[in-house]
Design a protein around this motif. Structure first.
Motif, short mmCIF file in Angstrom:
data_model
loop_
_atom_site.label_atom_id
_atom_site.label_comp_id
_atom_site.label_asym_id
_atom_site.label_seq_id
_atom_site.Cartn_x
_atom_site.Cartn_y
_atom_site.Cartn_z
N ARG A 262 0.87 28.00 -3.88
CA ARG A 262 0.13 27.46 -2.74
C ARG A 262 -1.24 28.13 -2.61
O ARG A 262 -2.25 27.45 -2.36
N ALA A 263 -1.28 29.45 -2.82
CA ALA A 263 -2.56 30.16 -2.75
C ALA A 263 -3.53 29.64 -3.81
O ALA A 263 -4.73 29.48 -3.56
N GLY A 264 -3.02 29.38 -5.02
CA GLY A 264 -3.87 28.83 -6.06
C GLY A 264 -4.35 27.44 -5.73
O GLY A 264 -5.54 27.12 -5.89
N ARG A 265 -3.46 26.60 -5.22
CA ARG A 265 -3.85 25.23 -4.87
C ARG A 265 -4.92 25.22 -3.78
O ARG A 265 -5.87 24.43 -3.84
N GLU A 266 -4.76 26.07 -2.79
CA GLU A 266 -5.70 26.09 -1.67
C GLU A 266 -7.07 26.62 -2.08
O GLU A 266 -8.06 26.43 -1.35
N ALA A 273 -15.07 30.02 -8.22
CA ALA A 273 -15.02 30.61 -9.55
C ALA A 273 -13.62 30.44 -10.12
O ALA A 273 -12.62 30.63 -9.42
N CYS A 274 -13.54 30.07 -11.39
CA CYS A 274 -12.24 29.85 -12.02
C CYS A 274 -11.37 31.10 -11.93
O CYS A 274 -10.17 31.02 -11.69
N ARG A 275 -11.97 32.26 -12.13
CA ARG A 275 -11.20 33.51 -12.09
C ARG A 275 -10.68 33.79 -10.68
O ARG A 275 -9.65 34.45 -10.52
N ASP A 276 -11.38 33.29 -9.65
CA ASP A 276 -10.94 33.51 -8.28
C ASP A 276 -9.70 32.69 -7.95
O ASP A 276 -8.85 33.11 -7.15
N VAL A 277 -9.59 31.50 -8.54
CA VAL A 277 -8.37 30.71 -8.36
C VAL A 277 -7.19 31.44 -8.98
O VAL A 277 -6.11 31.56 -8.37
N ASP A 278 -7.39 31.97 -10.17
CA ASP A 278 -6.34 32.75 -10.83
C ASP A 278 -5.98 33.96 -9.97
O ASP A 278 -4.80 34.27 -9.78
N ARG A 279 -7.00 34.64 -9.46
CA ARG A 279 -6.76 35.85 -8.67
C ARG A 279 -5.96 35.54 -7.41
O ARG A 279 -5.07 36.31 -7.02
N ALA A 280 -6.26 34.41 -6.77
CA ALA A 280 -5.57 34.06 -5.53
C ALA A 280 -4.06 33.95 -5.74
O ALA A 280 -3.27 34.41 -4.92
N ALA A 281 -3.67 33.30 -6.85
CA ALA A 281 -2.25 33.17 -7.14
C ALA A 281 -1.66 34.47 -7.67
O ALA A 281 -0.56 34.88 -7.27
#
Length: 369
Positions: A262-266, A273-281
């Motif tokens: 869910r954190a990644g989806r949101e 930033a692509c790396r920030d999506v990864d970091r969120a999950a």
């Protein structure tokens, strides 16, 4: 679609001309399809100095109703049973059109094929096209997204039907084959990739290949499948519990992976930033002590190939644009016990348009089947 293909070729031609190349040879199959429509196996596309040509060794369609190349392209079919190498023939045609340089996809050509191009047309200066076509493919138009949406619906239907059947006692391999049959029954060209079904200690293992292990009561069952529709590939992954109410450790692990997903989806917003999506999950799993053994990336782009740019990983460069379809697929695997993987295909959309569009809608509730 003819205008769409022509516009794509124009963009690539502008890129080549800016780099000093009068012509370009596209040989990677997904790139040929993107620029020319459906084409026979092994076909290449020549963006020539005076004319664009699809060069192939076989017929452009074998059956009535089968997809065909862009009707605006002239098809150059090579003579004879063997037909020769379309890429080599295309280089010769480029030279015949008066081109003095030819941009090629060096990352796709073998060394032997590259040498053959230079041999047949020694007057041509061979330059690199790099990943120019792959970069054009990252942002999808609404027709492409529609194909992905239909593919996701097909995958959802196939998975939903499987969940209504008796699972205990059946092997991973048998369930995977049944899912792939159901995909075709519902209108898919075929599976987007080899279907993964994992039970018990195999569940949640990245890239697991189905075995003859049979489903047992109390198992985690993780499934990852995808449908190909008109060449476009989507992906969905879900995890369930077999037969009985989930154990406490299964609920805890599932809730953790669900929170990470869910954190990644949101985080899927234009400009992220692509790396920030990864970091969120990833940080959700890291904070719970699952630093070791996590997958190398949280997700990736999808389209004419199942693994495209952008990559959602710790080292990823670049930012997301609107209309980019990606997967978000965190997971945790506990050796000897099993694990959880939850995987969706979504399209990045601005908040004004409702935020990320979820294409794969099978429930993410932890069901006991």
């Amino acid at each position: 679609m003819s205008d769409v293909y022509a516009a794509r070729r124009t963009r690539l031609r502008e890129y080549c001309n800016a780099g000093g190349s009068a012509a370009a040879l596209v040989s990677r199959p997904a790139n040929v399809r993107y620029l020319a429509g459906a084409a026979p196996r092994g076909a290449v596309l020549l963006l020539g100095k005076t004319e664009d040509l699809l060069v192939c060794t076989g017929p452009t369609a074998d059956r009535p109703g089968q997809e065909r190349p862009d009707e605006a392209l002239r098809v150059q079919a090579l003579p004879g049973a063997g037909g020769g190498d379309p890429a080599v023939a295309a280089a010769d045609l480029a030279a015949g059109q008066g081109a003095d340089s030819l941009a090629v996809e060096e990352h796709h050509l073998t060394v032997a094929r590259h040498r053959a191009l230079g041999s047949v047309a020694p007057q041509l200066r061979l330059a690199t096209l790099g990943s120019a076509v792959e970069q054009l493919r990252v942002v999808k138009d609404e027709e492409e997204i529609s194909c992905l949406r239909i593919g996701a619906e097909i995958a959802d239907h196939a998975l939903g039907e499987l969940l209504e059947s008796i699972l205990v006692g059946r092997t991973e391999r048998h369930l995977a084959l049944e899912l792939e049959r159901r995909l075709v029954d519902h209108g898919a060209d075929g599976p987007a990739f080899p279907t993964s079904v994992a039970t018990g200690p195999n569940a949640g293992r990245p890239g697991h290949r189905p075995t003859d292990r049979r489903v047992e009561e109390g198992d985690f069952l993780s499934v990852c499948l995808g449908a190909t529709y008109r060449g476009y590939r989507c992906e969905i992954g879900r995890t369930f519990v077999i037969g009985t109410a989930p154990a406490d450790w299964q609920i805890e692990l599932y809730d953790l992976v669900f929170a990470a997903q869910r954190a990644g989806r949101e985080s899927l917003v234009p400009g992220a930033a692509c790396r920030d999506v990864d970091r969120a999950a990833r940080q959700v799993l890291d904070s719970a002590g699952y630093t070791e053994g996590l997958t190398a990336l949280t997700g990736h782009g999808v389209g004419l190939e199942i693994d495209e740019d952008p990559q959602l990983s710790p080292a990823a460069m670049g930012k997301l644009d609107a209309c980019v379809p990606v997967t978000v697929e965190p997971g945790v695997h506990l050796p000897g016990r099993g694990g959880v993987r939850i995987d969706d295909t979504l399209v990045v959309r601005p908040e004004a348009d409702g935020g990320p569009e979820l294409l794969t809608i099978t429930t993410k509730e932890l069901l006991a089947l």
